[in-house]
Motif scaffolding. Structure first.
Motif, short mmCIF file in Angstrom:
data_model
loop_
_atom_site.label_atom_id
_atom_site.label_comp_id
_atom_site.label_asym_id
_atom_site.label_seq_id
_atom_site.Cartn_x
_atom_site.Cartn_y
_atom_site.Cartn_z
N LYS A 77 0.85 -1.19 0.02
CA LYS A 77 -0.02 -0.17 -0.11
C LYS A 77 0.85 1.25 0.11
N ASP A 81 1.09 4.39 -2.42
CA ASP A 81 0.70 5.62 -2.25
C ASP A 81 1.80 6.50 -2.70
N THR A 85 1.57 9.67 -5.11
CA THR A 85 1.75 11.10 -4.91
C THR A 85 2.78 11.45 -5.74
N ASP A 135 -2.19 11.95 6.83
CA ASP A 135 -2.48 10.70 6.22
C ASP A 135 -3.84 10.77 5.45
N ILE A 138 -2.88 12.50 2.30
CA ILE A 138 -2.24 11.55 0.92
C ILE A 138 -3.28 10.74 0.38
N GLU A 139 -4.41 10.13 1.18
CA GLU A 139 -5.60 9.43 0.67
C GLU A 139 -6.38 10.33 -0.36
N VAL A 142 -4.24 10.44 -3.40
CA VAL A 142 -4.05 9.46 -4.22
C VAL A 142 -5.44 9.11 -4.96
#
Length: 433
Positions: A77, A81, A85, A135, A138-139, A142
């Motif tokens: 994962k 990511d 990114t 976090d 980033i999600e 993505v």
């Protein structure tokens, strides 16, 4: 690129030599776990995600596989990511603090908590709120990168929509939704027959374990190559038309607990379990029939003058000197002026937020005082409200979205595999020095 360089510089300086009067002592603070093109995944990132998943599993009383199997999925994962990114940086994708705050507020509401309670829950789970925010950022990046790149690869033809609409009308099962779990036993790149046979043997073993009562989520986290593996393979609620055709033919009318597969696809062997079943509710929406007069401010016409003009028009209507429609034809700007400002029947959520908010305060027959939207200054006349069964009305849009979503999952997996095949990825063993 600056973030990547900073991260590399940070990683390269993590072994710190502390000199004392007796001897030099090395202390390992962190290490590079994976190199992904020009970026890195640090060991601390792997450990943080492992810790987070274990805490979530503990909170949900969920069993997890071995640390080795879990680490493989977590590393996978983080590689994805990092790769996405980096693509996002090149595309210029950014998530503002305002967007981030809105997303986290919505997450708190979905968990029926205030923001303060939600924040404390995160801290209690051993994660700093600042790290949690990044976090989530980033999600979001993505997700945006994936959508931007995958949707351009998808085409849904009018004929496909018409065919699905016909099928939806004929299928009574369209009212039933299935919560699905998915495990993908992947093929390697350019597989040989021996690879295919080995993958099928693994898939058959997984089905055997499931039929003997093994925990689906645990096996998914251990064995699945699908992007939902860390969610226990849960694909969420779907009706027959939302599933890939290979799945739908086997899932239709199956009860809760059914396991089907192995199903061969272009990516590997899929195993699907019906986690739950529920009926679909009829969709009803409120529509409003309204008219408006729009005055857009300009260099000549200030906000104050536009607002004063609209107030004078309301006064004429109140005095019976003219109708709303007559004044709209004479003064209103935009395409509705020729219709006397008539907007027809519409779902108010489709309007500008300020316009929607104004309508929410009105009763049938009301006139709304001047207000400002992104288009300019308005007054509104609300003619009527009604509740409508939007199921049929929304079928065409929904059919398109179902087809798009059906293609999106598979195309996203293909695109991500292509990106990984083209990337330079080097994974270091945990005990490497």
């Amino acid at each position: 690129m600056t973030n990547i360089l900073n991260k590399l510089l940070f990683a390269s300086s993590l072994i710190v030599a502390t000199l004392t009067t007796v001897q030099a002592k090395e202390e390992l603070l962190d290490r590079v776990a994976v190199i992904v093109n020009g970026g890195v995944v640090l060991e601390s990132e792997v450990e943080d995600l492992l810790k987070s998943i274990k805490q979530q599993a503990k909170n949900n009383n969920q069993d997890l596989p071995s640390d080795t199997a879990l680490r493989i999925q977590v590393t996978d994962k983080l590689i994805n990511d990092s790769l996405l990114t980096q693509i996002g940086e090149r595309m210029g994708v950014q998530i503002s603090d305002a967007q981030l705050d809105e997303t986290i507020n919505r997450m708190a509401q979905e968990n029926k908590m205030s923001l303060a309670q939600f924040r404390q829950t995160i801290i209690n789970d051993g994660t700093t709120y600042e790290k949690y925010r990044e976090d989530v950022r980033i999600e979001l990046i993505v997700g945006e990168v994936s959508r931007n790149n995958v949707r351009r690869r998808i085409f849904v033809s009018p004929q496909e929509v018409d065919n699905l609409l016909t099928a939806m009308k004929e299928q009574s099962s369209n009212d039933i939704e299935y919560e699905l779990g998915h495990i993908l036993i992947e093929f390697p790149a350019n597989p040989k027959q021996a690879d295919l046979d080995a993958a099928k043997a693994r898939a058959n073993k997984v089905i055997e374990l499931l039929n003997e009562g093994s925990d689906f989520a645990k096996i998914a986290i251990t064995s699945s190559g699908d992007s939902n593996a860390l969610k226990g393979g849960n694909l969420g609620w779907k009706n027959i038309n939302e599933m890939p055709t290979l799945f739908s033919e086997l899932i239709a009318e199956q009860p809760k607990g059914t396991v089907v597969g192995p199903i061969r696809t272009g990516l590997g062997y899929s195993i699907v379990k019906v986690l739950d079943v529920r009926g679909r509710e009829i969709v009803e929406v409120e529509e409003v029939k309204a008219s408006h007069i729009l005055i857009a401010p300009s260099v000549i016409l200030s906000d104050e003058k536009a607002q004063a003009l609209l107030n004078s028009l309301l006064a004429k209507i109140d005095a019976g000197e003219a109708t709303f429609a007559e004044l709209a034809k004479e003064y209103s700007e935009g395409p509705t002026s020729v219709r006397g400002g008539d907007l027809g029947w519409a779902d108010p959520t489709n309007y500008d937020p300020a316009f929607q908010k104004a309508l929410a305060t009105m009763e049938k027959g009301d006139y709304h005082k001047p207000f400002l939207s992104s288009f300019g200054w308005h007054i509104i006349y609300l003619e009527d409200r009604r509740m409508v069964d939007a199921t049929s009305q929304m079928n065409e849009n929904r059919a398109y979205q179902l087809l798009f979503n059906r293609k999106y999952a598979m195309e996203n997996a293909r695109w991500l595999k292509e990106m990984r095949d083209e990337a330079y990825i080097e994974i270091f063993e945990k005990d490497a020095r």
